[in-house]
Design a protein around this motif. Structure first.
Motif, PDB file in Angstrom:
ATOM      1  N   PRO A 194       0.826  -1.219   0.000  1.00 13.75           N
ATOM      2  CA  PRO A 194       0.000   0.000   0.000  1.00 13.75           C
ATOM      3  C   PRO A 194       0.856   1.262   0.000  1.00 13.75           C
ATOM      4  CG  PRO A 194      -0.800  -1.601   1.618  1.00 13.75           C
ATOM      5  CD  PRO A 194       0.518  -2.114   1.122  1.00 13.75           C
ATOM      6  N   ALA A 195       0.204   2.368  -0.323  1.00 15.19           N
ATOM      7  CA  ALA A 195       0.836   3.697  -0.307  1.00 15.19           C
ATOM      8  C   ALA A 195       1.988   3.799  -1.303  1.00 15.19           C
ATOM      9  CB  ALA A 195       1.320   4.057   1.101  1.00 15.19           C
ATOM     10  N   ASN A 196       1.847   3.131  -2.459  1.00 16.66           N
ATOM     11  CA  ASN A 196       2.827   3.232  -3.551  1.00 16.66           C
ATOM     12  C   ASN A 196       4.234   2.798  -3.137  1.00 16.66           C
ATOM     13  OD1 ASN A 196       0.795   4.401  -5.240  1.00 16.66           O
ATOM     14  ND2 ASN A 196       1.174   6.365  -4.239  1.00 16.66           N
ATOM     15  N   GLN A 197       4.295   1.781  -2.308  1.00 15.49           N
ATOM     16  CA  GLN A 197       5.582   1.276  -1.866  1.00 15.49           C
ATOM     17  C   GLN A 197       5.882  -0.086  -2.492  1.00 15.49           C
ATOM     18  OE1 GLN A 197       5.139   1.574   2.502  1.00 15.49           O
ATOM     19  NE2 GLN A 197       6.611   3.260   2.406  1.00 15.49           N
ATOM     20  N   VAL A 198       7.159  -0.314  -2.787  1.00 18.29           N
ATOM     21  CA  VAL A 198       7.593  -1.524  -3.485  1.00 18.29           C
ATOM     22  C   VAL A 198       8.818  -2.086  -2.774  1.00 18.29           C
ATOM     23  CG1 VAL A 198       8.372  -2.493  -5.698  1.00 18.29           C
ATOM     24  CG2 VAL A 198       6.796  -0.542  -5.672  1.00 18.29           C
ATOM     25  N   SER A 199       8.916  -3.414  -2.749  1.00 12.68           N
ATOM     26  CA  SER A 199      10.131  -4.061  -2.275  1.00 12.68           C
ATOM     27  C   SER A 199      10.406  -5.285  -3.131  1.00 12.68           C
ATOM     28  CB  SER A 199      10.004  -4.462  -0.803  1.00 12.68           C
ATOM     29  OG  SER A 199       9.004  -5.463  -0.641  1.00 12.68           O
ATOM     30  N   PHE A 200      11.660  -5.731  -3.131  1.00 20.74           N
ATOM     31  CA  PHE A 200      12.056  -6.972  -3.794  1.00 20.74           C
ATOM     32  C   PHE A 200      12.362  -8.005  -2.710  1.00 20.74           C
ATOM     33  CE2 PHE A 200      14.052  -4.446  -7.570  1.00 20.74           C
ATOM     34  CZ  PHE A 200      12.791  -4.098  -8.008  1.00 20.74           C
ATOM     35  N   SER A 201      11.915  -9.212  -2.920  1.00 19.03           N
ATOM     36  CA  SER A 201      12.062 -10.233  -1.884  1.00 19.03           C
ATOM     37  C   SER A 201      13.441 -10.869  -1.858  1.00 19.03           C
ATOM     38  CB  SER A 201      11.002 -11.321  -2.064  1.00 19.03           C
ATOM     39  OG  SER A 201      11.192 -12.014  -3.291  1.00 19.03           O
ATOM     40  N   ARG A 202      14.265 -10.609  -2.901  1.00 18.83           N
ATOM     41  CA  ARG A 202      15.594 -11.209  -2.946  1.00 18.83           C
ATOM     42  C   ARG A 202      16.622 -10.202  -3.437  1.00 18.83           C
ATOM     43  NH1 ARG A 202      15.793 -17.280  -5.285  1.00 18.83           N
ATOM     44  NH2 ARG A 202      17.957 -16.820  -4.717  1.00 18.83           N
ATOM     45  N   PRO A 203      17.810 -10.213  -2.869  1.00 22.72           N
ATOM     46  CA  PRO A 203      18.891  -9.376  -3.414  1.00 22.72           C
ATOM     47  C   PRO A 203      19.245  -9.835  -4.828  1.00 22.72           C
ATOM     48  CG  PRO A 203      19.438 -10.216  -1.224  1.00 22.72           C
ATOM     49  CD  PRO A 203      18.221 -10.958  -1.673  1.00 22.72           C
ATOM     50  N   GLY A 204      19.584  -8.887  -5.673  1.00 21.89           N
ATOM     51  CA  GLY A 204      19.974  -9.213  -7.042  1.00 21.89           C
ATOM     52  C   GLY A 204      18.856  -9.104  -8.053  1.00 21.89           C
ATOM     53  N   VAL A 205      17.616  -8.994  -7.576  1.00 30.27           N
ATOM     54  CA  VAL A 205      16.479  -8.836  -8.490  1.00 30.27           C
ATOM     55  C   VAL A 205      16.554  -7.458  -9.151  1.00 30.27           C
ATOM     56  CG1 VAL A 205      13.966  -8.597  -8.652  1.00 30.27           C
ATOM     57  CG2 VAL A 205      14.958 -10.417  -7.249  1.00 30.27           C
ATOM     58  N   LYS A 206      16.341  -7.434 -10.455  1.00 29.64           N
ATOM     59  CA  LYS A 206      16.298  -6.175 -11.199  1.00 29.64           C
ATOM     60  C   LYS A 206      15.099  -6.205 -12.139  1.00 29.64           C
ATOM     61  CE  LYS A 206      21.317  -5.430 -11.139  1.00 29.64           C
ATOM     62  NZ  LYS A 206      21.264  -4.360 -10.135  1.00 29.64           N
ATOM     63  N   ILE A 207      14.569  -5.037 -12.431  1.00 31.12           N
ATOM     64  CA  ILE A 207      13.422  -4.944 -13.336  1.00 31.12           C
ATOM     65  C   ILE A 207      13.763  -4.048 -14.517  1.00 31.12           C
ATOM     66  CG2 ILE A 207      11.775  -5.342 -11.484  1.00 31.12           C
ATOM     67  CD1 ILE A 207      11.078  -2.335 -11.630  1.00 31.12           C
ATOM     68  N   ASP A 208      13.016  -4.237 -15.595  1.00 30.38           N
ATOM     69  CA  ASP A 208      13.145  -3.422 -16.803  1.00 30.38           C
ATOM     70  C   ASP A 208      11.764  -3.351 -17.437  1.00 30.38           C
ATOM     71  OD1 ASP A 208      13.590  -2.602 -19.565  1.00 30.38           O
ATOM     72  OD2 ASP A 208      15.715  -2.970 -19.210  1.00 30.38           O
ATOM     73  N   LEU A 209      11.358  -2.164 -17.829  1.00 28.61           N
ATOM     74  CA  LEU A 209      10.026  -1.973 -18.409  1.00 28.61           C
ATOM     75  C   LEU A 209      10.067  -1.893 -19.930  1.00 28.61           C
ATOM     76  CD1 LEU A 209       8.511   0.579 -15.880  1.00 28.61           C
ATOM     77  CD2 LEU A 209       8.285  -1.894 -15.906  1.00 28.61           C
ATOM     78  N   GLY A 210      11.116  -2.483 -20.523  1.00 31.55           N
ATOM     79  CA  GLY A 210      11.260  -2.434 -21.974  1.00 31.55           C
ATOM     80  C   GLY A 210      10.111  -3.058 -22.736  1.00 31.55           C
ATOM     81  N   GLY A 211       9.329  -3.923 -22.113  1.00 32.64           N
ATOM     82  CA  GLY A 211       8.198  -4.544 -22.785  1.00 32.64           C
ATOM     83  C   GLY A 211       6.884  -3.829 -22.606  1.00 32.64           C
ATOM     84  N   ILE A 212       6.901  -2.666 -21.921  1.00 31.86           N
ATOM     85  CA  ILE A 212       5.628  -1.989 -21.660  1.00 31.86           C
ATOM     86  C   ILE A 212       5.749  -0.463 -21.633  1.00 31.86           C
ATOM     87  CG2 ILE A 212       5.869  -2.046 -19.123  1.00 31.86           C
ATOM     88  CD1 ILE A 212       2.856  -2.752 -18.984  1.00 31.86           C
ATOM     89  N   ALA A 213       6.931   0.076 -21.331  1.00 29.33           N
ATOM     90  CA  ALA A 213       7.066   1.521 -21.110  1.00 29.33           C
ATOM     91  C   ALA A 213       6.848   2.342 -22.375  1.00 29.33           C
ATOM     92  CB  ALA A 213       8.432   1.842 -20.512  1.00 29.33           C
ATOM     93  N   LYS A 214       7.376   1.882 -23.519  1.00 31.94           N
ATOM     94  CA  LYS A 214       7.189   2.669 -24.752  1.00 31.94           C
ATOM     95  C   LYS A 214       5.712   2.697 -25.143  1.00 31.94           C
ATOM     96  CE  LYS A 214      10.349   0.778 -27.441  1.00 31.94           C
ATOM     97  NZ  LYS A 214      11.210   0.030 -26.506  1.00 31.94           N
ATOM     98  N   GLY A 215       5.033   1.565 -25.009  1.00 36.15           N
ATOM     99  CA  GLY A 215       3.600   1.550 -25.292  1.00 36.15           C
ATOM    100  C   GLY A 215       2.842   2.496 -24.383  1.00 36.15           C
ATOM    101  N   TYR A 216       3.239   2.523 -23.117  1.00 32.00           N
ATOM    102  CA  TYR A 216       2.613   3.438 -22.164  1.00 32.00           C
ATOM    103  C   TYR A 216       2.848   4.890 -22.573  1.00 32.00           C
ATOM    104  CZ  TYR A 216       1.799   6.013 -17.838  1.00 32.00           C
ATOM    105  OH  TYR A 216       1.351   6.926 -16.913  1.00 32.00           O
ATOM    106  N   ALA A 217       4.076   5.204 -22.975  1.00 34.21           N
ATOM    107  CA  ALA A 217       4.397   6.572 -23.387  1.00 34.21           C
ATOM    108  C   ALA A 217       3.591   6.983 -24.611  1.00 34.21           C
ATOM    109  CB  ALA A 217       5.894   6.695 -23.670  1.00 34.21           C
TER     110      ALA A 217
END
Length: 326
Positions: free
Chosen positions: A155-178
């Motif tokens: 809640p409240a626009n907060q995010v966490s990763f459950s494991r060290p080393g996890v990385k994200i990339d929005l290359g499959g959705i960000a351009k469409g969103y823009a």
């Protein structure tokens, strides 16, 4: 000067000023530009010269605003902040970014993980320009980090990763969103006819003044050729292909679309094009269907109302979902 001549001069002057104050004749306004690591283009019809020019710049600025928020290459972006800090605890992000992560999570669940923004945990080990790929040992080590369930939305626009080393990339959705955001900006300004495209994602506003827009599907192996041209109105269309960023080694094509379950490039298809009403969704779905392959991809798209797809397999054969066969 007599009164009559003065009045005549005044009338002519007022008329001239009125003409000069009129906007330039209605026309198409166009602007190509680079953004988010790709070529973009906007075309719109406006009856006001100043408005038309201002909106071209506004679209370009909107893309850059989103890029500043979601780029994995900018240390100041919210995405980079998550990749640095979310494994250490809760990170608060903007509502806009949080909502896009929610959409990514929904698509991950819908596709049983075929769409997974944590693919970057492996994806950062590839460099297509330098022809670098992770070794088998690196893949084995990194693969457990790829799982959308590691991205925990609180809640409240907060995010966490459950494991060290996890990385994200929005290359499959960000351009469409823009692209979708840019079209919304134009619609809010009263524009009725426009096209915005970036990379393989295109959104059409209305028609092209009395006739449909013609959108081509690129031939996956011939740069200057197309395999189909679709007449579209007020639609979104996205294509994902194995020809955008790739290298070939020992006869194997390594490209930027990765299967989250293997960390490697799927090889059954050359491209997938998805049509629908929202570019954010068509962008993500084209990537998803590519990962799933023809059989499972076709089964998924048939379940999604209002969306259709064109698949091109490695034998150059085209397959259309049922909505395009009518």
């Amino acid at each position: 000067m007599t009164l009559t001549r003065f009045l005549t001069w005044l009338q002519h002057s007022v008329l001239l000023l009125a003409v000069l104050a009129l906007p330039v004749k209605a026309q198409w306004y166009r602007l190509p530009f680079q953004t988010m690591g790709t070529q973009a283009y906007v075309e719109l019809w406006s009856e006001d010269n100043n408005l038309g020019k201002d909106l071209l710049i506004a679209v370009q600025n909107e893309f850059e605003r989103i890029n500043q928020k979601m780029s994995p290459y900018l240390a100041s972006s919210e995405l980079s902040l998550l990749n640095r800090e979310a494994a250490n605890g809760l990170v608060t992000i903007s509502p806009e970014f949080y909502q896009l992560l929610q959409q990514a999570e929904q698509l991950a669940k819908l596709s049983d993980g075929a769409f997974d923004i944590s693919f970057a945990s492996v994806g950062f080990s590839y460099d297509y320009r330098q022809k670098i790929k992770p070794s088998a040992a690196e893949l084995q080590q990194q693969q457990p980090l790829v799982n959308y369930r590691h991205i925990q939305l609180h809640p409240a626009n907060q995010v966490s990763f459950s494991r060290p080393g996890v990385k994200i990339d929005l290359g499959g959705i960000a351009k469409g969103y823009a692209v979708e955001q840019a079209i919304g900006l134009l619609a809010s300004a009263g524009i009725k006819h426009a096209l915005v495209t970036a990379g393989g994602d295109t959104r059409l506003l209305g028609d092209k003044r009395g006739r449909p827009w013609l959108v081509a599907i690129k031939h996956p192996r011939k740069n200057d050729d197309i395999v189909a041209q679709l007449p579209l109105t007020d639609s979104a269309i996205s294509t994902s292909g194995d020809y955008e960023r790739f290298f070939i080694e020992d006869g194997v094509r390594y490209h930027h679309i990765l299967d989250p379950k293997s960390g490697q490039s799927p090889s059954g298809l050359m491209s997938v094009t998805v049509l629908g009403s929202d570019t954010t969704r068509t962008d993500a779905l084209s990537t998803t269907l590519f990962v799933l392959g023809l059989e499972r991809g076709m089964a998924l798209i048939e379940k999604i109302d209002g969306y259709d797809a064109v698949f091109i397999d490695i034998n150059h054969q085209l397959y259309f979902s049922s909505g395009l066969n009518q």
